[in-house]
Design a protein around this motif. Structure first.
Motif, PDB file in Angstrom:
ATOM      1  N   GLY A 121      17.294 -16.306   1.294  1.00 32.22           N
ATOM      2  CA  GLY A 121      15.974 -15.946   0.768  1.00 32.22           C
ATOM      3  C   GLY A 121      15.684 -14.490   1.026  1.00 32.22           C
ATOM      4  N   PHE A 122      15.550 -13.744  -0.047  1.00 33.53           N
ATOM      5  CA  PHE A 122      15.340 -12.302   0.061  1.00 33.53           C
ATOM      6  C   PHE A 122      14.039 -11.984   0.787  1.00 33.53           C
ATOM      7  CE2 PHE A 122      13.268  -8.555  -1.844  1.00 33.53           C
ATOM      8  CZ  PHE A 122      14.111  -7.585  -1.362  1.00 33.53           C
ATOM      9  N   GLY A 123      12.960 -12.654   0.341  1.00 39.74           N
ATOM     10  CA  GLY A 123      11.677 -12.352   0.943  1.00 39.74           C
ATOM     11  C   GLY A 123      11.664 -12.636   2.430  1.00 39.74           C
ATOM     12  N   ALA A 124      12.329 -13.715   2.839  1.00 42.58           N
ATOM     13  CA  ALA A 124      12.319 -14.086   4.248  1.00 42.58           C
ATOM     14  C   ALA A 124      13.062 -13.066   5.095  1.00 42.58           C
ATOM     15  CB  ALA A 124      12.947 -15.469   4.416  1.00 42.58           C
ATOM     16  N   PHE A 125      14.199 -12.539   4.569  1.00 44.91           N
ATOM     17  CA  PHE A 125      15.023 -11.637   5.365  1.00 44.91           C
ATOM     18  C   PHE A 125      14.417 -10.239   5.414  1.00 44.91           C
ATOM     19  CE2 PHE A 125      18.340  -8.539   6.050  1.00 44.91           C
ATOM     20  CZ  PHE A 125      19.092  -9.094   7.055  1.00 44.91           C
ATOM     21  N   TRP A 126      14.056  -9.705   4.224  1.00 42.89           N
ATOM     22  CA  TRP A 126      13.641  -8.310   4.136  1.00 42.89           C
ATOM     23  C   TRP A 126      12.129  -8.166   4.220  1.00 42.89           C
ATOM     24  CZ3 TRP A 126      13.886  -4.735  -0.691  1.00 42.89           C
ATOM     25  CH2 TRP A 126      13.996  -3.393  -0.289  1.00 42.89           C
ATOM     26  N   GLY A 127      11.418  -9.304   4.356  1.00 43.80           N
ATOM     27  CA  GLY A 127       9.972  -9.279   4.239  1.00 43.80           C
ATOM     28  C   GLY A 127       9.291  -8.383   5.236  1.00 43.80           C
ATOM     29  N   VAL A 128       9.664  -8.444   6.515  1.00 44.02           N
ATOM     30  CA  VAL A 128       8.945  -7.697   7.539  1.00 44.02           C
ATOM     31  C   VAL A 128       9.060  -6.205   7.287  1.00 44.02           C
ATOM     32  CG1 VAL A 128       8.811  -7.165   9.995  1.00 44.02           C
ATOM     33  CG2 VAL A 128       9.199  -9.525   9.240  1.00 44.02           C
ATOM     34  N   SER A 129      10.245  -5.729   6.947  1.00 43.56           N
ATOM     35  CA  SER A 129      10.476  -4.296   6.839  1.00 43.56           C
ATOM     36  C   SER A 129       9.988  -3.703   5.538  1.00 43.56           C
ATOM     37  CB  SER A 129      11.960  -3.982   7.004  1.00 43.56           C
ATOM     38  OG  SER A 129      12.702  -4.603   5.972  1.00 43.56           O
ATOM     39  N   THR A 130      10.087  -4.444   4.445  1.00 42.17           N
ATOM     40  CA  THR A 130       9.759  -3.850   3.159  1.00 42.17           C
ATOM     41  C   THR A 130       8.811  -4.703   2.339  1.00 42.17           C
ATOM     42  OG1 THR A 130      11.906  -2.748   3.112  1.00 42.17           O
ATOM     43  CG2 THR A 130      10.721  -2.894   1.036  1.00 42.17           C
ATOM     44  N   VAL A 131       9.140  -5.967   2.143  1.00 40.08           N
ATOM     45  CA  VAL A 131       8.332  -6.802   1.262  1.00 40.08           C
ATOM     46  C   VAL A 131       6.939  -7.010   1.841  1.00 40.08           C
ATOM     47  CG1 VAL A 131       8.126  -9.042   0.164  1.00 40.08           C
ATOM     48  CG2 VAL A 131      10.346  -7.934   0.334  1.00 40.08           C
ATOM     49  N   ARG A 132       6.852  -7.471   3.068  1.00 38.70           N
ATOM     50  CA  ARG A 132       5.546  -7.786   3.642  1.00 38.70           C
ATOM     51  C   ARG A 132       4.745  -6.547   3.992  1.00 38.70           C
ATOM     52  NH1 ARG A 132       4.431 -12.876   4.823  1.00 38.70           N
ATOM     53  NH2 ARG A 132       2.824 -12.210   6.294  1.00 38.70           N
ATOM     54  N   ALA A 133       5.393  -5.397   3.962  1.00 38.39           N
ATOM     55  CA  ALA A 133       4.680  -4.159   4.275  1.00 38.39           C
ATOM     56  C   ALA A 133       3.541  -3.911   3.301  1.00 38.39           C
ATOM     57  CB  ALA A 133       5.653  -2.977   4.247  1.00 38.39           C
ATOM     58  N   SER A 134       3.665  -4.417   2.078  1.00 38.75           N
ATOM     59  CA  SER A 134       2.632  -4.177   1.074  1.00 38.75           C
ATOM     60  C   SER A 134       1.619  -5.312   0.968  1.00 38.75           C
ATOM     61  CB  SER A 134       3.285  -3.961  -0.292  1.00 38.75           C
ATOM     62  OG  SER A 134       3.988  -5.116  -0.697  1.00 38.75           O
ATOM     63  N   PHE A 135       1.836  -6.407   1.696  1.00 39.15           N
ATOM     64  CA  PHE A 135       0.890  -7.515   1.606  1.00 39.15           C
ATOM     65  C   PHE A 135      -0.450  -7.080   2.216  1.00 39.15           C
ATOM     66  CE2 PHE A 135       4.171 -11.205   1.610  1.00 39.15           C
ATOM     67  CZ  PHE A 135       4.756 -10.659   0.475  1.00 39.15           C
ATOM     68  N   PRO A 136      -1.564  -7.429   1.565  1.00 41.31           N
ATOM     69  CA  PRO A 136      -2.861  -6.959   2.062  1.00 41.31           C
ATOM     70  C   PRO A 136      -3.307  -7.660   3.328  1.00 41.31           C
ATOM     71  CG  PRO A 136      -3.175  -8.453   0.217  1.00 41.31           C
ATOM     72  CD  PRO A 136      -1.685  -8.225   0.325  1.00 41.31           C
ATOM     73  N   GLU A 137      -4.080  -6.941   4.133  1.00 38.11           N
ATOM     74  CA  GLU A 137      -4.765  -7.576   5.254  1.00 38.11           C
ATOM     75  C   GLU A 137      -5.962  -8.330   4.693  1.00 38.11           C
ATOM     76  OE1 GLU A 137      -5.335  -5.303   8.909  1.00 38.11           O
ATOM     77  OE2 GLU A 137      -4.242  -3.660   7.944  1.00 38.11           O
ATOM     78  N   THR A 138      -6.079  -9.590   5.015  1.00 38.57           N
ATOM     79  CA  THR A 138      -7.137 -10.423   4.445  1.00 38.57           C
ATOM     80  C   THR A 138      -8.033 -11.050   5.503  1.00 38.57           C
ATOM     81  OG1 THR A 138      -5.639 -12.329   4.386  1.00 38.57           O
ATOM     82  CG2 THR A 138      -5.749 -10.943   2.405  1.00 38.57           C
ATOM     83  N   THR A 139      -7.782 -10.747   6.764  1.00 33.27           N
ATOM     84  CA  THR A 139      -8.627 -11.262   7.844  1.00 33.27           C
ATOM     85  C   THR A 139      -8.964 -10.129   8.796  1.00 33.27           C
ATOM     86  OG1 THR A 139      -6.707 -11.864   9.201  1.00 33.27           O
ATOM     87  CG2 THR A 139      -7.603 -13.564   7.733  1.00 33.27           C
ATOM     88  N   GLY A 140      -9.945 -10.349   9.640  1.00 34.32           N
ATOM     89  CA  GLY A 140     -10.328  -9.344  10.623  1.00 34.32           C
ATOM     90  C   GLY A 140     -11.276  -8.326  10.030  1.00 34.32           C
ATOM     91  N   SER A 141     -11.102  -7.076  10.461  1.00 37.63           N
ATOM     92  CA  SER A 141     -12.018  -6.020  10.049  1.00 37.63           C
ATOM     93  C   SER A 141     -11.248  -4.741   9.762  1.00 37.63           C
ATOM     94  CB  SER A 141     -13.072  -5.766  11.134  1.00 37.63           C
ATOM     95  OG  SER A 141     -13.955  -4.745  10.758  1.00 37.63           O
ATOM     96  N   LEU A 142     -11.648  -4.016   8.722  1.00 35.71           N
ATOM     97  CA  LEU A 142     -11.068  -2.727   8.372  1.00 35.71           C
ATOM     98  C   LEU A 142     -12.194  -1.737   8.088  1.00 35.71           C
ATOM     99  CD1 LEU A 142      -8.222  -3.738   5.859  1.00 35.71           C
ATOM    100  CD2 LEU A 142      -7.917  -2.968   8.228  1.00 35.71           C
ATOM    101  N   LYS A 143     -11.910  -0.458   8.306  1.00 31.08           N
ATOM    102  CA  LYS A 143     -12.871   0.584   7.996  1.00 31.08           C
ATOM    103  C   LYS A 143     -12.722   0.995   6.530  1.00 31.08           C
ATOM    104  CE  LYS A 143     -14.588   1.128  12.179  1.00 31.08           C
ATOM    105  NZ  LYS A 143     -16.018   0.801  12.483  1.00 31.08           N
ATOM    106  N   LEU A 144     -13.838   1.118   5.830  1.00 30.10           N
ATOM    107  CA  LEU A 144     -13.842   1.627   4.467  1.00 30.10           C
ATOM    108  C   LEU A 144     -14.881   2.736   4.396  1.00 30.10           C
ATOM    109  CD1 LEU A 144     -13.000   1.694   1.545  1.00 30.10           C
ATOM    110  CD2 LEU A 144     -14.472  -0.273   1.092  1.00 30.10           C
ATOM    111  N   PRO A 145     -14.461   3.991   4.508  1.00 31.56           N
ATOM    112  CA  PRO A 145     -15.404   5.117   4.494  1.00 31.56           C
ATOM    113  C   PRO A 145     -16.280   5.109   3.259  1.00 31.56           C
ATOM    114  CG  PRO A 145     -13.196   5.846   5.091  1.00 31.56           C
ATOM    115  CD  PRO A 145     -13.058   4.429   4.636  1.00 31.56           C
ATOM    116  N   GLY A 146     -17.528   5.463   3.449  1.00 28.40           N
ATOM    117  CA  GLY A 146     -18.457   5.563   2.334  1.00 28.40           C
ATOM    118  C   GLY A 146     -19.384   4.375   2.190  1.00 28.40           C
TER     119      GLY A 146
END
Length: 905
Positions: A34-59
């Motif tokens: 499985g490509f996603g499973a192997f390479w996910g942490v380094s490249t694939v999952r790098a682009s997955f959005p954060e959907t929990t917790g808190s983030l700063k959004l200026p403005g």
């Protein structure tokens, strides 16, 4: 769009990493890991959005909450309008920035900057049209201050995300692009969002292809024959949208025929004759422009209808919509909710539905009071003009006029920049300058036309309403805020391009329809052929007044259907909307389904609306099959296939062998009767139709030979696309068995067909052998779904990129039912085979009695990130005709929420 292969070498460290990643990918694919499973942490999952917790959004002025359900669909809650749209920009960039980035490069004619020299020709044509320049003028001079404020807030949200993300952290495609060049995305601007409306308008521009095709046909067919191939709309059989009504000559106000409640306040054909090479080249140029909404050369359809509460089980209206667009990965649509925690002067929105990544607001959906849907109206808003030119300028009204010119520089990744000169006349840009074959456009002079001195040359210009700055972006926000039919119509008046059928329902029980758009009024001519640009009589004289455009409000019949059919009977309407409507196969089927349900006091339920959307009955099968089954077929091998049609109910289920065979017969009928007779300029490379060798008679003994030959033989004649226009072409011919269209010439030693039954028998024979090659010898193994497959392709690296990249981004196939001009419009083009070319790109049913009981589904999923759980998690359900719950109220959204992210100032 291939990644650029001639770009500068990447930096040494990045190049080594790119090669390592590529080798790793190939090894993983070969090993079946499985490509996603192997390479996910380094490249694939790098682009997955954060959907929990808190983030700063200026403005931001106050915190914003983003709730996502189990499908990753976001619902945004804010306290001010600017906070709402700033968060929308941020969230859409999280899920779909690659898609947004490619779109803005397309609309501005800058694809070459991303993908290299292969896109220069496309960029040149788009620069000639000047979409980006028009969008800039709209933003500068037309849009309201509030719209500009919202667009800027949206851009700020996108750019806040970009500030902290780059490369593979933005999307996997950027990691792939790094193998080829060092492209970096620039900041998002408000004009990037506005320009997307030009891409919409281009794909929904009306009858430009029909203009070209009719003109090309003049080299082979008489005017009467061309009229046969473009029949008049069948008003008596297929109802228009608005039944009755008239325009008051004094006030120019359209008045509907009747309502249940009171309402609130010569052609230019000769100019095109002889331009065969120029128009053929223009047609090819048009086909090269990315068709983001649907396949080029085919009318883009959609269904929408609304049923009043008098005829529903809920007692309030039900509204359905399913736009038919190109299947692609990700889906063109993006589902989301935009909610003010408290609606008031500071925060005006509480809307949910479908929008486009890269554009703020909701395009189709509902707010707390009203719901709206859209289908393509198909108004003729563009005209081609034949211009008499020389090196100094163009002729107009017997006087030489200078061109308006501008220079455009096209930057090319990995190559030298290109400079082009765009020339325009008083009609518009000269589109023929963008094709090498058309640079010699004076060599073929018009015939039978009083054109001045033919020796110097001709060119083709385009006049199109979307090249005038307008206020369509204002209309999107006004629709989102509308509270009643008056507000809805006010918003519609600003929806200038593209012209859409806008359907309406509200929570108080009202239903309605409005035809909006900027539609030209022509002096001479009707837009069916290119016009002589030098003759002032063919100029546009103005536009149809907005108040004169057709509408309905609570019609007595209790429902309204729009499915690209005629808007209003042309004999009762003083203005020309178009001569090239859809022909009403889908719309009349929907009318019939509703009427059959409500007769004798029956009621339509939400389940019924959903069932109607999946209706796959074939009108042409119902019309043609009785003739096919009566033909005496001697060949037992063909007779075996013919028997599939006996007792068939004309439905096109995925497992139907009869549907597969009939559609093959229909395709071959069109080729034999019409395709082989078309002018060579219209000819295209089609798939092999498996013409049976002339020396073979009776049952075929060597079918494997036929299969091999099919792979080597290509049809070289134009094939009609098979849509409902061709239903109307064939309909009168069926009762005229000796008509000349049924007669074919001798081919390869085989006598031609002399009449209807011989040609239909021939078509059944060809279809038998075609399906043998595609589906096998045993008809028990045939099915429409195996023939009629949908592939979801990433519209950039998934189409022309390296093979291994296509495998990473594309998905499919799915075996589908439905078909061309069916309500379940999984379209296919008979010119190229049975592959699905457009689909119901989303489906929704809005319940105005309880908005939380509405239903929706997208073609793919919320995410544009390959290997995200939401990349295509709705597709299987979509293919089965299922719909998902659509939470709207805050309570329902909270109940459905799986993730919640807080964006803080």
């Amino acid at each position: 769009m291939p990644a650029n292969k001639s770009g500068p070498a990447p930096k040494k460290k990045k190049g080594r990493r790119g090669r390592l990643v590529l080798i790793t990918v190939v090894l993983l694919l070969v090993a079946g890991i499985g490509f996603g499973a192997f390479w996910g942490v380094s490249t694939v999952r790098a682009s997955f959005p954060e959907t929990t917790g808190s983030l700063k959004l200026p403005g931001l002025t106050n915190p914003v909450d983003v709730s996502r359900d189990s499908r990753g669909v976001p619902q945004i809650y804010a306290d001010t309008d600017e906070d709402l749209f700033r968060a929308q920009g941020f969230v859409q960039a999280q899920d779909r920035f690659w898609e947004m980035d490619v779109r803005r490069h397309m609309t501005s004619g800058r694809l070459s900057e991303m993908f290299g020299k292969d896109q220069v020709e496309t960029d040149s044509f788009l620069r000639t049209l000047g979409w980006r320049d028009v969008a800039q003028k709209e933003y500068d001079t037309k849009l309201s201050p509030s719209t500009k404020k919202y667009l800027q807030a949206y851009s700020d949200g996108v750019n806040a995300y970009l500030k902290d993300h780059e490369g593979s952290a933005l999307s996997l495609e950027y990691a792939a692009l790094d193998f080829q060049n060092d492209y970096k995305p620039e900041k998002w601007t408000p004009v990037d969002s506005v320009a997307w409306l030009k891409a919409m308008a281009w794909d929904l521009r009306g009858n430009m292809q029909e203009e070209i095709d009719r003109s090309l046909m003049t080299s082979r067919f008489s005017a009467a024959q061309i009229d046969q191939l473009y029949p008049k709309y069948p008003y008596k059989r297929n109802k228009p949208i608005v039944e009755g009504g008239a325009v008051d000559p004094a006030t120019k106000q359209f008045r509907p025929k009747s309502t249940a409640n009171a309402t609130p306040a010569g052609t230019g054909a000769g100019a095109a004759v002889g331009l065969q090479s120029q128009l053929s080249s223009l047609s090819k140029s048009l086909d090269k422009i990315p068709a983001l909404l649907g396949p080029n050369g085919n009318g883009i359809g959609s269904n929408s209808w609304v049923v009043s509460g008098d005829h529903t089980t809920t007692g309030k209206p039900l509204l359905a919509n399913d736009p038919h667009l190109a299947p692609q990965m990700p889906s063109l649509w993006y589902q989301m909710g935009l909610h003010c925690r408290t609606t008031g002067p500071r925060c005006n929105y509480d809307a949910s539905g479908f929008t486009f990544a890269g554009m703020p607001g909701v395009v189709i959906g509902h707010n707390q009071d009203i719901s709206w849907g859209m289908t393509n109206l198909g108004a003729d808003v563009s005209d081609l003009y034949l211009e008499k030119i020389n090196s100094e300028g163009y002729l107009y009204d017997n006087m030489q006029q200078p061109f308006t010119t501008r220079k455009e520089t096209i930057k090319v990744a990995g190559g030298a920049s290109r400079e082009i000169t765009v020339r325009s006349t008083n009609n518009g840009p000269i589109v023929s300058d963008r094709d090498d074959e058309m640079s010699t456009v004076g060599k073929s002079a018009p015939v039978g036309n009083a054109a001045p001195d033919r020796g110097d040359g001709y060119a083709i210009s385009l006049r199109w309403t979307a090249l005038n700055p307008g206020r369509s972006m204002d209309a999107v926000f006004e629709l989102n805020r509308a509270r009643d039919f008056t507000g809805f119509r006010k918003a519609a008046a600003h929806f200038e391009v593209p012209s859409q059928n806008l359907i309406y329902a509200d929570t108080k029980g009202n239903i309605g329809y409005q035809a909006p758009g900027t539609v030209p009024v022509r002096g001479k001519g009707d837009g069916t052929y290119p016009a002589p640009g030098w003759d002032p009589k063919y100029r546009w004289t103005g536009y149809i007044p907005q108040k004169a455009l057709p509408y309905e409000y609570n019609p007595r019949r209790g429902y309204i259907v729009t499915a690209n059919q005629a808007v209003v009977d042309e004999d009762k309407y003083p203005y020309l909307l178009t001569k090239d409507w859809g022909y009403g196969a889908r719309s009349q089927r929907i009318n019939d389904l509703i009427e059959s349900k409500i007769k004798d006091g029956g009621k339509v339920s939400t389940d019924d609306m959903q069932t109607f959307q999946m209706d796959n009955s074939s009108e042409i099968a119902r019309l043609l099959t009785p003739y096919l089954t009566k033909i005496d077929i001697k060949d037992p091998y063909v007779r075996e296939a013919q028997q599939l049609l006996e007792g068939w109910d004309f439905t096109q289920e995925p497992d139907s062998a009869a549907a597969a065979y009939f559609n093959a017969v229909w395709r071959n009928t069109l080729k034999l009767a019409f395709g082989n007779k078309m002018p060579k300029e219209l000819r295209v490379d089609g798939q092999c139709l498996n013409v049976r060798p002339a020396n073979e008679t009776g049952p075929a003994d060597d079918l494997d030979k036929l299969v091999r030959e099919c792979g080597e033989r290509a049809a070289d004649s134009a094939q009609p696309d098979g849509g409902d226009r061709w239903y109307e072409v064939v309909r009168p011919l069926l009762d005229d068995p000796g008509n000349a269209w049924w007669k074919t010439e001798d081919r390869a030693g085989r006598p031609g067909d002399a009449n209807r039954d011989q040609l239909l028998a021939h078509a059944m024979q060809e279809a038998r052998f075609e399906l043998t090659s595609k589906l096998g010898k045993n008809i028990d193994n045939w099915s429409w779904g195996r023939l009629h497959q949908m592939f979801l392709k990433n519209q950039t690296l998934g189409t022309d990129g390296p093979g291994f990249l296509q495998g990473l981004f594309n998905r499919g196939p799915w075996n589908l039912g439905g078909g061309e001009a069916a309500v379940d419009a999984t379209g296919w083009n008979a010119a190229g085979g049975y592959k699905v070319t457009w689909v119901p790109s989303m489906r929704m049913v809005v319940n105005l009695a309880d908005l939380d009981k509405s239903r929706w589904i997208n073609l793919t999923g919320a995410s544009g990130h390959a290997y995200s759980a939401h990349y295509y998690d709705q597709t299987d359900k979509w293919a089965k005709g299922e719909l998902l719950p659509w939470a709207f109220s805050e309570q329902a959204v909270k109940k459905a929420a799986k993730d919640t992210l807080t964006l803080s100032p």
